[in-house]
Design an enzyme around this catalytic site. Structure first.
Site, PDB file in Angstrom:
ATOM      1  N   GLY A 118      48.969  37.594  34.590  1.00  0.00           N
ATOM      2  CA  GLY A 118      50.085  37.216  35.455  1.00  0.00           C
ATOM      3  C   GLY A 118      49.744  35.929  36.193  1.00  0.00           C
ATOM      4  O   GLY A 118      48.724  35.283  35.894  1.00  0.00           O
ATOM      5  N   ASP A 144      56.718  42.372  36.296  1.00  0.00           N
ATOM      6  CA  ASP A 144      57.511  41.799  37.392  1.00  0.00           C
ATOM      7  C   ASP A 144      58.373  40.615  36.941  1.00  0.00           C
ATOM      8  O   ASP A 144      59.333  40.253  37.607  1.00  0.00           O
ATOM      9  CB  ASP A 144      56.582  41.336  38.526  1.00  0.00           C
ATOM     10  CG  ASP A 144      55.665  42.440  39.015  1.00  0.00           C
ATOM     11  OD1 ASP A 144      55.992  43.620  38.789  1.00  0.00           O
ATOM     12  OD2 ASP A 144      54.630  42.133  39.625  1.00  0.00           O
ATOM     13  N   GLY A 187      57.934  45.781  40.982  1.00  0.00           N
ATOM     14  CA  GLY A 187      58.398  44.400  40.921  1.00  0.00           C
ATOM     15  C   GLY A 187      57.679  43.493  41.892  1.00  0.00           C
ATOM     16  O   GLY A 187      57.936  42.309  41.946  1.00  0.00           O
TER      17      GLY A 187
HETATM   18  O1  F6P Z   1      52.234  43.301  39.131  1.00  0.00           O
HETATM   19  C1  F6P Z   1      52.461  44.461  38.409  1.00  0.00           C
HETATM   20  C2  F6P Z   1      52.545  45.659  39.308  1.00  0.00           C
HETATM   21  O2  F6P Z   1      52.847  46.786  38.515  1.00  0.00           O
HETATM   22  C3  F6P Z   1      53.540  45.546  40.452  1.00  0.00           C
HETATM   23  O3  F6P Z   1      54.862  45.728  40.035  1.00  0.00           O
HETATM   24  C4  F6P Z   1      53.010  46.583  41.403  1.00  0.00           C
HETATM   25  O4  F6P Z   1      53.376  46.278  42.719  1.00  0.00           O
HETATM   26  C5  F6P Z   1      51.515  46.497  41.224  1.00  0.00           C
HETATM   27  O5  F6P Z   1      51.301  45.882  39.958  1.00  0.00           O
HETATM   28  C6  F6P Z   1      50.778  47.807  41.260  1.00  0.00           C
HETATM   29  O6  F6P Z   1      49.420  47.552  41.173  1.00  0.00           O
HETATM   30  P1  F6P Z   1      48.344  48.660  40.868  1.00  0.00           P
HETATM   31  O7  F6P Z   1      48.332  48.914  39.397  1.00  0.00           O
HETATM   32  O8  F6P Z   1      47.078  48.082  41.341  1.00  0.00           O
HETATM   33  O9  F6P Z   1      48.747  49.908  41.612  1.00  0.00           O
END
Ligand code: F6P
Length: 362
Positions: A118, A144, A187
């Site tokens: 990303g 996202d 998101g």
């Molecule tokens: O950036 C991708 C994402 O899935 C976001 O939509 C979300 O806020 C975050 O990553 C969640 O992160 P983690 O996998 O560390 O809980």
């Protein structure tokens, strides 16, 4: 063989999503079949390059069959923790470990590196590449869909499909119980998933961080739906939407790490208080990331993987593959990370939602 023998590395970095394996598979196919190069899969993003011996796997064609197209996650593993420029060490200190990563790449004799990530990962990888003189090509992925300069990133389409299916499943139970169903979707700071799934799934209200909402507008919409004789309503809330007084709602995890989570419950209580409706909340969470990739994600990822390898063959580095106007193109990584892609307030999706009478909270 075209362009002499090369050894290229590939890694996935940041949160996983559907379609990563299709991109890895495509890169291995192109590199092996067209150019006769060797592909080294680096394990767990940059984390595998920080250990000694470096953790990697040589990827050959027998390991990347069509089965990979159907697999969610990433066979290489990934990490979205531990920025190598400010790495939290076990003793509580913070250390710059980029030299170790560069050393790991040199040890493996990599001619080039494909980084699938990303915007955050892309920025970090670019800095490392500049520092170490590494030949980097970026491939955009994130559910996202907030990376600039590309119409779409790997993983977004599948996430929208999962969120849409959730609405499809919530609708009959909402109707059976005359309830307002609130669906909280991921998101981070962008409302793309919420808006797209809200349109595709027939939501009545979609709240996204790009548009400040007024709970009276939301309540008005729910009452309007009821006055038209419908006994239920569907509300989609993007995780980064704030409370009425502008606060983010976060969950705290191990080690004090925070992630968005909980705004769906807050909005549901606000709706119940303002309308008297019975509400229920579904927080979709990581289900949006782990699913079998949609055909479109498999396709985009395959096209990105092939093009990334072609860029290496052409000696075009510091570039990110991108999707634009029915084509795969490439753009400077610098430009892609500089232009964060939030939902455009007068863009096609926002206009479509308004045209359908969906309340966007304002
Ligand atoms: O950036 C991708 C994402 O899935 C976001 O939509 C979300 O806020 C975050 O990553 C969640 O992160 P983690 O996998 O560390 O809980």
């Amino acid at each position: 063989m075209v362009g002499g023998e090369k050894r290229i590395g590939i890694l996935t970095s940041g949160g996983d999503c559907a379609g990563l394996n299709a991109a890895i598979r495509a890169a291995v196919h192109r590199a092996t079949l067209t150019y006769g190069w060797q592909v080294i899969g680096l394990l767990e993003g940059t984390a595998g390059l920080l250990t000694r011996p470096v953790r990697y796997e040589v990827l050959n064609l027998s390991m990347v069959s069509g089965t990979m197209l159907r697999m969610g996650g990433t066979i290489l593993g990934t990490t979205n923790r531990g920025n190598p420029f400010a790495f939290p060490m076990a003793d509580g200190t913070i250390k710059d470990r980029t030299a170790e990563i560069i050393g790991g790449c040199r040890e493996l004799g990599l001619d080039a590196l494909i980084g699938i990530g990303g915007d955050g990962s892309m920025a970090i990888l670019r800095r490392i590449a500049q520092q170490g003189g590494l030949n980097l090509v970026g491939v955009p992925k994130t559910i996202d869909n907030d990376i600039g300069m590309t119409e779409v990133s790997i993983g977004y389409d599948t996430a929208v499909a999962v969120a849409t299916e959730a609405l499809d499943r919530l609708q009959p139970t909402a109707a059976s119980h005359a309830r307002v169903m609130v669906l909280e979707v991921m998101g981070r700071d962008a409302g793309h998933i919420a808006l797209a799934a809200g349109i595709a799934g027939g939501a009545d209200v979609v709240l996204i961080p790009e548009i400040p909402y007024n709970i009276d507008s939301v309540a008005r919409k729910i009452r309007e739906v009821r006055s038209q004789g419908r006994n239920f309503a569907l509300v989609v809330v993007s995780e980064a939407v704030r409370t009425a007084d502008g606060k983010e709602i976060q969950m705290v995890y191990q080690g004090g790490e925070t992630r968005f989570g909980g705004i769906g419950h807050y909005i549901s209580q606000q709706i119940a208080a303002a309308t008297g409706a019975e509400t229920r909340v579904t927080v979709l969470g990581h289900v949006q990331r782990g699913s079998m990739p949609s055909p479109r994600d498999r396709l985009i990822a395959s096209a990105f993987g092939v093009h990334a390898v072609d860029l290496i063959a052409e000696g075009k580095f510091d570039r990110m593959v991108a999707w634009s106007n029915r084509e795969v193109i490439d753009v400077p990584i610098e430009d892609a990370i500089a232009r964060y892609q939030a939902v455009e307030l007068d863009g096609a999706l926002a206009r479509t939602a308004r045209g359908l009478g969906i309340c966007l909270g304002d």
